[in-house]
Scaffold this active site. Sequence first.
Site, PDB file in Angstrom:
ATOM      1  N   THR A 124      10.601  24.825  88.360  1.00  0.00           N
ATOM      2  CA  THR A 124      10.969  23.986  87.295  1.00  0.00           C
ATOM      3  C   THR A 124      10.713  22.438  87.934  1.00  0.00           C
ATOM      4  O   THR A 124      10.756  22.319  89.203  1.00  0.00           O
ATOM      5  CB  THR A 124      12.458  23.743  86.948  1.00  0.00           C
ATOM      6  N   TYR A 146      21.307  23.574  88.975  1.00  0.00           N
ATOM      7  CA  TYR A 146      20.194  24.103  88.481  1.00  0.00           C
ATOM      8  C   TYR A 146      18.837  23.882  89.305  1.00  0.00           C
ATOM      9  O   TYR A 146      18.262  25.102  89.929  1.00  0.00           O
ATOM     10  CB  TYR A 146      19.794  23.708  86.865  1.00  0.00           C
TER      11      TYR A 146
END
Length: 314
Positions: A124, A146
């Site tokens: 990501t 995250y």
Amino acid sequence: MKILVTGAVGFIGSHTAERLKSLGHEVVGIDNFSPYYSKVLKKLNEKALLDKGISVIEKDLRDENLLAFLPKDIDYIFHFAAQPGISKTSTFEDYFTNNILATKNLLDYALQLPDLKMFVNIATSSIYGLEATFPESVAPKPASHYGVTKLTAEQLVLQKSREKLMKSCSLRLYSVIGPRERPEKMYTKLIACAFNNKAFPLYDGSATHLRSFTYVGDIVDGVVRIIGKEDLVDGEIINLGTEVEHTTQEGIEAVEAVIGKSIKIDHVEARAGDQLRTKANIDKARKLLAYNPQTTLLEGVRKQVAWYEVNFLK
């Protein structure tokens, strides 16, 4: 080839599984059907996969000894499964176990596969930090649990390449939109608010945030281009996304234009760790994969609205 797709009933994983099947590969999906969001959408995605002849195994990657449950004749792994996004309902343990421990277990399984050609980790832009406008060579500065745990998972995968134990690479994806987007994500939520006459919760200051909103089909184009380039991409990190930036406000206006109505806005407290700007630097993807995303924001929103109307406005 026989390909394993983890997180196969999720947003991008399901689209990738379908594309791989259409390219003539045998595809096996695995998903734990996490309660992070409603299983209704996941079951909808699963049905689409099953209808195309893609098998789906319900199994949690956090469980050990995956070899006892998964096929032993896998040629390729695309690892989408993860605890996604930035959410107040997700604990650090959720991110740690789903993103790090699960990846470690999957790697242990992969190392036992005699015919494995490549392990493709799906990462990501959150790995870069509050601003993600950089080439892959820039040191990451993740600003959320995250981002931190996805960076760790990425390094676990690439470690195997450095050790010459398996070929692997990692793809950092940017702000993906389109049909099947998760219900808590921006565009699905905007569309739902528009059709149901509800206020969209806009985080304070986020209207001016810049994003590389990338249509899911363009992302999948880059993902599947890895196949056949194992030697070229081994050990590499590659950004996938569009170079075109749009503000959150422009995203709201795109949905309003497609649906033809204004969306009420409810301003809410800003989220810690939310990125201020993402702009995909895809020079490396262009060079290695001949990657060239083409779908405009408005085209992507139209396709997502059409999907929503078919599945949720019956």
